[in-house]
Design an enzyme around this catalytic site. Structure first.
Site, PDB file in Angstrom:
ATOM      1  N   HIS A   1      37.728  44.239  28.228  1.00  0.00           N
ATOM      2  CA  HIS A   1      38.548  45.238  29.247  1.00  0.00           C
ATOM      3  C   HIS A   1      38.614  46.981  29.488  1.00  0.00           C
ATOM      4  O   HIS A   1      38.685  47.260  27.840  1.00  0.00           O
ATOM      5  CB  HIS A   1      39.744  43.938  28.997  1.00  0.00           C
ATOM      6  CG  HIS A   1      41.432  45.288  29.370  1.00  0.00           C
ATOM      7  ND1 HIS A   1      41.573  45.487  30.005  1.00  0.00           N
ATOM      8  CD2 HIS A   1      42.206  45.007  28.164  1.00  0.00           C
ATOM      9  CE1 HIS A   1      42.443  44.971  30.248  1.00  0.00           C
ATOM     10  NE2 HIS A   1      42.893  46.397  28.783  1.00  0.00           N
TER      11      HIS A   1
ATOM     12  N   ASP B   1      56.301   9.960  25.639  1.00  0.00           N
ATOM     13  CA  ASP B   1      56.643   8.748  26.427  1.00  0.00           C
ATOM     14  C   ASP B   1      55.809   7.961  26.283  1.00  0.00           C
ATOM     15  O   ASP B   1      54.390   8.510  27.309  1.00  0.00           O
ATOM     16  CB  ASP B   1      57.742   8.587  26.916  1.00  0.00           C
ATOM     17  CG  ASP B   1      57.137   9.442  28.316  1.00  0.00           C
ATOM     18  OD1 ASP B   1      56.258  10.140  28.420  1.00  0.00           O
ATOM     19  OD2 ASP B   1      57.970   9.102  29.353  1.00  0.00           O
TER      20      ASP B   1
ATOM     21  N   TYR C   1      48.042  48.162  34.331  1.00  0.00           N
ATOM     22  CA  TYR C   1      49.139  49.071  33.363  1.00  0.00           C
ATOM     23  C   TYR C   1      48.913  50.323  32.398  1.00  0.00           C
ATOM     24  O   TYR C   1      48.045  50.734  32.481  1.00  0.00           O
ATOM     25  CB  TYR C   1      49.086  48.006  32.477  1.00  0.00           C
ATOM     26  CG  TYR C   1      48.312  47.698  31.061  1.00  0.00           C
ATOM     27  CD1 TYR C   1      48.255  48.461  30.109  1.00  0.00           C
ATOM     28  CD2 TYR C   1      47.351  46.544  31.326  1.00  0.00           C
ATOM     29  CE1 TYR C   1      47.552  48.346  28.718  1.00  0.00           C
ATOM     30  CE2 TYR C   1      46.212  46.112  30.414  1.00  0.00           C
ATOM     31  CZ  TYR C   1      46.337  47.265  29.173  1.00  0.00           C
ATOM     32  OH  TYR C   1      45.948  47.388  28.365  1.00  0.00           O
TER      33      TYR C   1
END
Ligand code: FAD
Ligand code: THG
Length: 826
Positions: free
Chosen positions: A225, A554, A259
């Protein structure tokens, strides 16, 4: 194991360091951390992470991990230097779609207890003056987001651990493990071996290699990256100091996969805008040697996790950055690198114990952002036996076997890199590799124009295009744009046809386990809450709890023979849990029978009229009662039939072996023609089950909740004898729990929400939606939500925030449909 187990942690990155602190703080002080590189800039991903911490995530668990990281690192210092600075986080929108997404994200933040606000372009520009106000349509600001100094925070935590007795050994490369009787006993390194009762691999992107040494598949992919820094930006001169590093919020420009943060008067830019760049571990450089020269003239050896910068991949990001932050036109890209870190097929970390080597744990594919939260959960898990945060999304053992194929892990992990900043609809599946698993009904479903989505590798019809001509379609109301994705009004018609006539649901993807042997009843009694000591032919709805009383799953348990049970389960973690609890004496076997079998849920008021003529067996109410199971033949097909229904209608789950699947489908389909049978999909299914109030584990409730909060106290038999979690339930009742799962009806029936939206009480956030759907038979929009106990009473007025709007709703008595069970018990 002794009271004070010998723990060896592999890797002194941020995760290993954080874990050493959390473990020693809980009294496990015999901790050795083995690190192949130097301390504490080891050469791993943490060594160069720019440390942006944006907390908000679609996952409650991940958000909580991040929030704990913020809290913890904010209080840490290393020799007086900060480890976390709350400079705030600003995500900006430059497209209308992103602006809407930020509203949705603000909802997520609120749901998970993170305060943030939506800003207009002026406010964004005030907060971050480098922004070109003209480009920005709005932003999401989270004041508690900020910058973490990963190496510093790692060392600060390591020092605390060392103070309590831990040791950190640099330049120790782990090369293997020793084990005895299925338990790990020692860690082997290039400098000798270290006895261990518990090993935790915190090796980051090296995880698969460490896993292989232990016979474990660690399904992550190392990907590079890009991160770059500019030359000094004149407009930033004097804004902050070298030491404080940043004066403005960390910034995300997700419409361009970018960013930003400040490094003094420079800007650091991270880019996900490039092609995925997977890295072969064999091509990663070895760690730095102990005596590696480190003088200003001779820079330290390149870190293994840093690859050379590929400039061509940064051309567009640089242009996009200069457009968003025009001050950058007066700067240059000074340096950059392609840094390696881990991606997984579903974006979540890998936490937990290896299935086949006891005592061998992993905590990998973890961002700096989540490091402290993950470490705390791991320490609770190890020391107390159960993490206090629900970690099912992150559990190492969550994958189906097909999801562990290297090709799958590679493709999906790379795709997650591509999509990391994309706007992803909660129902949106990945396109490749598909199809992976198809039920025996697949070709029939395709003929009927099934619209498929994927779950656990299975292709599942959500509705059938050939139902477009059903008369009910016209009556189905429309809905908003977001809720209309992966939806069709046809689903409404299928739901109504189920209530009016009869429908076939493909239930093959429902996980089935077979538990057999002389010890099977005793084991299932111990692992679940309901009374299973009932005659052969009984089906029981029951819960698996953890030691703290949290609901792990469940289940339906069908007693098919004195020592043979078929379990309807929720996923691989159920098999994992049961396997871990098998008695050592070989008196119980458990087997996943899902793939070799298939199931059609045949439900609706005409279900009996359809099925009875096909069989000699008595399918009358008297002959085949509710929650009973029996074997029969339907036409030529041998089936196990169970009379239960998650959609709340008369009918059966009809199981057969995979080879007979198409024949079962055709038999029911033909017999059903005169009755107006329809094939119906998951979209209808989800609406019907919510009308009926049936919870979906993993969405409506998790291990974070006990049965009483979740409205499942009816499945607990405290008097039946001991079972896992029983002691934790003592004294609890449905009336006294502090929070409850409540049923809401939205005032506006057209307003369909999706789940995870915040719920406000008297204008303040008080809970969040779990599942939501339009109820076609009741003509209202349903949302189940967690609320404070007192607010969960019928009549309470609340609002649900949806894309920034407050939708009024009322807590309502449940179930909404057929509360007297007249449609099921007839
Ligand atoms: P690492 O730090 O890699 O630690 C693993 C350790 O294990 C290493 O020290 C390694 O030497 C050791 N090890 C491996 N094999 C062996 C062996 N055989 N024997 C002994 N030791 C071994 N995250 C964020 O949250 N925010 C960001 O802004 C951010 N930005 C990033 C930017 C870039 C360019 C990159 C590459 C990553 C970024 N990340 C960010 C991700 C983050 O850096 C990682 O996810 C995180 O640092 C992983 O921490 P870790 O402790 O698991 O791994
Ligand atoms: N079918 C089967 N097994 C399953 C499911 C299923 N296991 C996992 C999951 N789904 C379990 N969830 C439920 C939820 C509700 C019901 C059944 C499975 C149900 N409940 C009735 C009720 O609450 O009124 C009956 C409960 C009772 O009588 O104890 O039917 O779909 N095989």
């Amino acid at each position: 194991m002794t009271v004070q187990p010998k723990v060896v942690i592999v890797g002194a990155g941020i995760v290993g360091c954080a874990l050493s602190d959390e473990l020693t703080a809980r009294g496990w002080t015999d901790v050795t951390v083995l690190e192949q590189g130097p301390l504490f800039a080891t050469g791993g991903s943490s060594s160069h992470a720019p440390g942006l911490v944006f907390q908000t995530n679609a996952s409650k668990t991940m958000t909580e991990f991040a929030s704990y990281t913020v809290r913890k690192y904010s209080d840490l210092t290393l020799d007086g230097q900060w480890c976390f600075r709350r400079v705030g986080g600003l995500e900006v929108a430059t497209t209308p779609e992103r602006l809407a997404e930020l509203k949705r994200k603000h909802g997520l933040a609120t749901s998970w207890g993170v305060q943030g606000s939506l800003l207009d372009p002026d406010q964004c520009a005030t907060l971050h003056p480098l922004l070109d106000r003209e480009q920005v349509l709005g932003g999401l600001h989270v004041p508690t987001d900020g910058l973490a100094k990963a190496v510093r925070a790692g060392e600060a935590q390591a020092r605390r651990a060392i103070g309590r007795g831990a040791r950190f050994l640099p330049h120790h490369t782990v090369t293997g493990f020793e084990s005895a009787g299925g338990r790990v006993t020692a860690v082997v390194t290039d400098r000798g071996s270290f006895p261990a009762d518990v090993v935790v691999s915190c090796a980051g992107f090296w995880g698969p290699r460490i896993g292989r040494m232990a016979g474990l598949t660690v399904p992550l992919v190392p990907l590079a990256h890009q991160y770059a820094r500019t030359t000094p930006v004149p407009a930033l001169a004097g804004h902050t100091t070298e030491q404080l590093e940043a004066s403005k919020p960390i910034l995300r420009h997700q419409d361009r996969d970018l960013y930003y943060r400040e490094h003094g008067d420079r800007i650091g830019i991270g880019s996900y805008a490039h092609r995925p760049m997977p890295v072969d571990l064999d091509d990663v450089a070895p760690p730095a040697l102990p005596q590696a020269p480190q003088t200003p003239q001779q820079p330290p050896q390149q870190m293994p996790s840093m690859l050379p910068f590929t400039e061509e991949d940064f051309a567009q990001p640089w242009a996009d950055s200069q457009a968003l932050l025009p001050a950058l036109t007066r700067a240059k890209v000074e340096e950059g690198f392609n840094g390696i870190f881990s991606f997984t097929s579903d974006g979540f970390p890998l936490l937990g114990e290896a299935p086949e080597l006891r005592g061998f744990w992993v905590a990998e594919a973890v961002w700096v952002t989540h490091s402290a939260g993950v470490a705390r959960a791991m320490a609770e898990w190890l020391v107390e036996g159960t993490p206090r945060t629900d970690v099912h999304e992150c559990d190492l053992n969550r994958f189906e076997p097909v999801q562990l194929a290297p090709a799958y892990v590679h493709r999906r992990s790379c795709q997650n890199f591509v999509e990391v900043y994309d706007i992803i609809h909660p129902l949106q599946p990945m396109e490749e590799p598909r199809p992976l698993r198809v039920s025996p009904f697949h070709s029939r479903q395709r003929e009927l124009g099934a619209f498929f989505l994927e779950a656990s590798g299975w292709e599942r019809p959500h509705w059938y295009e050939t139902n477009r001509d059903l008369p009910e379609v016209a009556a189905v109301p429309g809905r908003g744009a977001w809720a209309s994705r992966y939806w069709s009004p046809i689903a409404g018609a299928e739901a109504l046809a189920t209530r009016e006539r009869v429908a076939m649901y493909d239930m093959t993807a429902l996980k089935r386990l077979e538990v057999t042997g002389p010890g099977s009843l005793a084991l299932l009694q111990y692992l679940t809450t309901n009374q299973l000591e009932r005659p052969v032919g009984s089906v029981t709805y029951t819960l698996m709890l953890d030691e703290t009383g949290g609901v792990r799953s469940d289940l339906t348990v069908a007693r098919l023979g004195p020592e043979r049970f078929q379990i309807g389960a929720n996923g691989p973690l159920d098999l994992d849990w049961i396997t871990r609890h098998l008695p050592g004496d070989g008196t119980v076997q458990v087997r996943d029978t899902t793939a070799g079998t298939c199931c059609i849920g045949l439900w609706g008021p005409l279900a009996r009229d359809l099925v009875q003529p096909l069989t000699d067996a008595d399918f009358s109410h008297k002959g085949f009662g509710y929650f009973k199971a029996r074997q029969a033949h339907l036409g030529n097909v041998p089936v196990t039939a169970m009379r239960l229904s998650y959609v709340g209608e008369l009918g059966w789950e009809l199981y057969t072996t995979a080879d007979c699947g198409p024949k079962l489908w055709d038999t029911l389909w033909e017999a059903g023609q005169p009755l107006g049978v329809v094939a119906a999909g998951r979209s209808a299914f989800n609406s019907l089950r919510l009308e009926k109030g049936y919870r979906s584990w993993g969405t409506d409730l998790t291990a974070e909740h006990n049965p009483y909060e979740a409205g499942l106290g009816f499945a607990v038999r405290m008097e039946k004898g001991d079972f896992v979690g029983r002691h934790a339930l003592l004294g609890l009742t449905e009336q006294t729990v502090p929070r409850r799962l409540a049923c809401l009806l939205l005032d506006d029936p057209q307003a369909v929400v999706m789940g995870r939206e915040p719920v406000y009480l008297d204008g303040a956030p008080a809970g969040y939606v779990t599942s939501a759907a339009y109820g076609y038979s009741i003509g209202a929009s349903i949302a189940y939500a967690w609320l404070p106990g007192a607010a969960a009473e019928p009549g309470t007025r609340v609002t649900v925030e949806y894309f920034g709007e407050q939708l009024p709703a009322t807590v309502t008595e449940e179930p909404l449909f057929d509360p007297k069970m007249t449609r099921l018990r007839c």
